[in-house]
Design an enzyme around this catalytic site. Structure first.
Site, PDB file in Angstrom:
ATOM      1  CE  LYS A   1      -3.635   4.854  -2.089  1.00  0.00           C
ATOM      2  NZ  LYS A   1      -4.652   5.210  -3.114  1.00  0.00           N
TER       3      LYS A   1
ATOM      4  CE1 TYR B   1      -4.043   1.989   0.313  1.00  0.00           C
ATOM      5  CE2 TYR B   1      -2.815   3.211   1.974  1.00  0.00           C
ATOM      6  CZ  TYR B   1      -3.902   3.096   1.117  1.00  0.00           C
ATOM      7  OH  TYR B   1      -4.855   4.095   1.080  1.00  0.00           O
TER       8      TYR B   1
END
Length: 252
Positions: free
Chosen positions: A160, A156
């Site tokens: 990002k 994650y």
């Protein structure tokens, strides 16, 4: 006839994506929601069948999603619209554990949905509308975890961080054009979503930061999806949108 604003939104079937879609429909936007499932709650906000399209699309197949979007946008006429916006909101978290313990299929799916799909959709969006002179915007929903590392969140955090940096790169490209699109990768703050619940219920032995996420909920420091959506959409309408290609919704 008043021209409509067209918005393409990924992950519009639940969470903040659903709240953004509902608010956009209430404001009169024409909306294309791209998600694995359709949403009855979203459909109820549409005034008629022409205001909303819900595409059932697995964003891990980013090539198909991008081709589909490119075909749709190439069939449109610029003069029919007041503005065009792409919001890359969808994302997933694989098993919350050290990288060595994450199943490779989950890891690859998270990277495809969280980074590959936004890049592919942004490319298709810009290619199909490159000659358009009306306002075009790309809003990438990022996260504070793209800007600081966290154990057991490699996929994650990396997706990002990649989103932030590809936004910077493409913003430079578009700034060289007389009518280039404006782009921003925006952190929306901490929001009370299923993803937060997923983090709070992780195995503490595999996720050393679980206590921080439990405290956010216990101390009522999570923003509701409706409030977060309103803040993100207000940022999208700022006159200086895109001036800073990587930003936080809490920026002054």
């Amino acid at each position: 006839m008043t021209k409509k604003h067209l918005t393409i939104l990924t992950g519009g079937s639940r969470g903040m994506g659903l709240a953004m879609g509902q608010q956009l429909l209430r404001e009169g936007h024409v909306l294309i929601s791209i998600a694995r499932k359709t949403s009855e709650a979203l459909a109820r906000e549409a005034t008629d069948a022409r205001q909303l399209q819900q595409w059932q699309q697995d964003l891990s197949d980013s090539g198909e999603a991008a081709r589909r979007l490119g075909t749709l946008l190439s069939s449109l006429h610029e003069d029919d619209w007041a503005s065009l916006t792409l919001i890359n909101n969808a994302g997933v978290i694989p098993r919350i554990a050290p990288l060595a313990q994450v199943p490779v299929d989950e890891l690859l799916n998270a990277m495809r949905v969280g980074l590959e799909a936004p890049m592919a959709l942004t490319g298709a969006f810009l290619a199909a509308t490159d000659a358009w002179r009306i306002p075009r915007k790309v809003l990438n929903i990022s996260s504070g975890l793209g800007r600081r590392p966290m154990a057991s969140q490699a996929a994650y955090c990396s997706s990002k961080a990649g989103m932030d940096h590809f936004t910077r790169c493409v913003a430079l490209e578009e700034s060289r054009k007389p009518h280039g699109a404006r782009l921003c990768s925006l952190a929306p703050g901490v929001i009370d979503t299923d993803m937060q619940a997923q983090l709070r219920t992780a195995n503490p032995a595999e996720f050393p930061d679980i206590g921080n996420f439990e405290a956010l909920k216990a101390d009522s420091r999570l923003t509701s999806t409706d409030e977060a959506a309103a803040r993100v959409l207000a940022y999208l309408q700022r006159g200086d949108f895109g001036t800073n290609p990587v930003a936080d919704v809490r920026d002054a």
